[in-house]
Design an enzyme around this catalytic site. Structure first.
Site, PDB file in Angstrom:
ATOM      1  N   HIS A  56      -2.202 -17.509   1.086  1.00  0.00           N
ATOM      2  CA  HIS A  56      -3.045 -16.531   0.389  1.00  0.00           C
ATOM      3  C   HIS A  56      -4.337 -16.297   1.161  1.00  0.00           C
ATOM      4  O   HIS A  56      -4.943 -17.236   1.665  1.00  0.00           O
ATOM      5  CB  HIS A  56      -3.376 -17.061  -1.015  1.00  0.00           C
ATOM      6  CG  HIS A  56      -4.159 -16.122  -1.868  1.00  0.00           C
ATOM      7  ND1 HIS A  56      -3.707 -14.871  -2.230  1.00  0.00           N
ATOM      8  CD2 HIS A  56      -5.383 -16.252  -2.431  1.00  0.00           C
ATOM      9  CE1 HIS A  56      -4.619 -14.284  -2.990  1.00  0.00           C
ATOM     10  NE2 HIS A  56      -5.645 -15.098  -3.122  1.00  0.00           N
ATOM     11  N   VAL A  59     -10.689 -12.032  -0.134  1.00  0.00           N
ATOM     12  CA  VAL A  59     -12.048 -11.601   0.194  1.00  0.00           C
ATOM     13  C   VAL A  59     -12.573 -10.854  -1.036  1.00  0.00           C
ATOM     14  O   VAL A  59     -11.926  -9.909  -1.501  1.00  0.00           O
ATOM     15  CB  VAL A  59     -12.074 -10.680   1.437  1.00  0.00           C
ATOM     16  CG1 VAL A  59     -13.480 -10.168   1.704  1.00  0.00           C
ATOM     17  CG2 VAL A  59     -11.528 -11.415   2.663  1.00  0.00           C
ATOM     18  N   GLY A  65     -14.257  -4.880   3.915  1.00  0.00           N
ATOM     19  CA  GLY A  65     -14.648  -3.907   4.925  1.00  0.00           C
ATOM     20  C   GLY A  65     -15.435  -4.510   6.083  1.00  0.00           C
ATOM     21  O   GLY A  65     -15.828  -3.799   7.002  1.00  0.00           O
ATOM     22  N   GLY A  67     -14.159  -7.077   7.877  1.00  0.00           N
ATOM     23  CA  GLY A  67     -13.198  -7.724   8.762  1.00  0.00           C
ATOM     24  C   GLY A  67     -13.044  -9.209   8.514  1.00  0.00           C
ATOM     25  O   GLY A  67     -12.504  -9.932   9.349  1.00  0.00           O
ATOM     26  N   CYS A  91       1.618 -15.173   3.093  1.00  0.00           N
ATOM     27  CA  CYS A  91       0.665 -14.179   2.578  1.00  0.00           C
ATOM     28  C   CYS A  91       1.025 -12.797   3.131  1.00  0.00           C
ATOM     29  O   CYS A  91       1.205 -12.626   4.339  1.00  0.00           O
ATOM     30  CB  CYS A  91      -0.742 -14.565   3.005  1.00  0.00           C
ATOM     31  SG  CYS A  91      -1.986 -13.306   2.723  1.00  0.00           S
ATOM     32  N   SER A  92       1.124 -11.812   2.249  1.00  0.00           N
ATOM     33  CA  SER A  92       1.521 -10.464   2.680  1.00  0.00           C
ATOM     34  C   SER A  92       0.482  -9.820   3.601  1.00  0.00           C
ATOM     35  O   SER A  92       0.849  -9.047   4.488  1.00  0.00           O
ATOM     36  CB  SER A  92       1.798  -9.573   1.475  1.00  0.00           C
ATOM     37  OG  SER A  92       0.635  -9.437   0.683  1.00  0.00           O
TER      38      SER A  92
END
Length: 118
Positions: A56, A59, A65, A67, A91-92
């Protein structure tokens, strides 16, 4: 508890929190969670490998935004490379976004042995 600054080129320092199995910002708001697990064929323990399953990435909205997710991933993959550990990108975000954009890390991705049909 081992905590090691691993940065990953982030504008905010990235810390390895070994106890909680996370790479995180110093304020702990953004993180990449992982688990070590055994993989490999059969029941023979000597054939098993320990891999880092990256499960997983999170943020918070206030830090999106910047990074940070990519910096967390870079720190985690760099850590895996330094410790000769393969990675499973559960994690996707990692499998669908980070790895396609950063193909140089694909060499660390664990791939199951192809099973013979014979």
């Amino acid at each position: 508890m081992a905590k090691e600054s691993v940065s990953g080129g982030s504008p905010l320092p990235i810390v390895w929190n070994e106890k909680d199995e996370r790479f995180e910002t110093e304020d702990k708001e953004a993180f990449l969670q992982y688990r070590f697990r055994e993989v490999g064929p059969g029941v023979d323990p000597s054939a098993k490998k320990t891999v880092m399953d990256m499960v997983h990435t999170y943020v918070p909205r206030s830090k999106r935004g910047l990074g940070l997710a990519a910096h967390l991933c870079t720190a985690a993959f760099d850590h895996a490379r330094r410790h000769s550990v393969l990675v499973i990108p559960t994690c996707s975000y990692i499998s669908d976004t980070f790895l396609p954009r950063n193909a140089e890390w694909n060499t660390l991705v664990y791939k199951e042995e192809a099973k013979s049909c014979m």
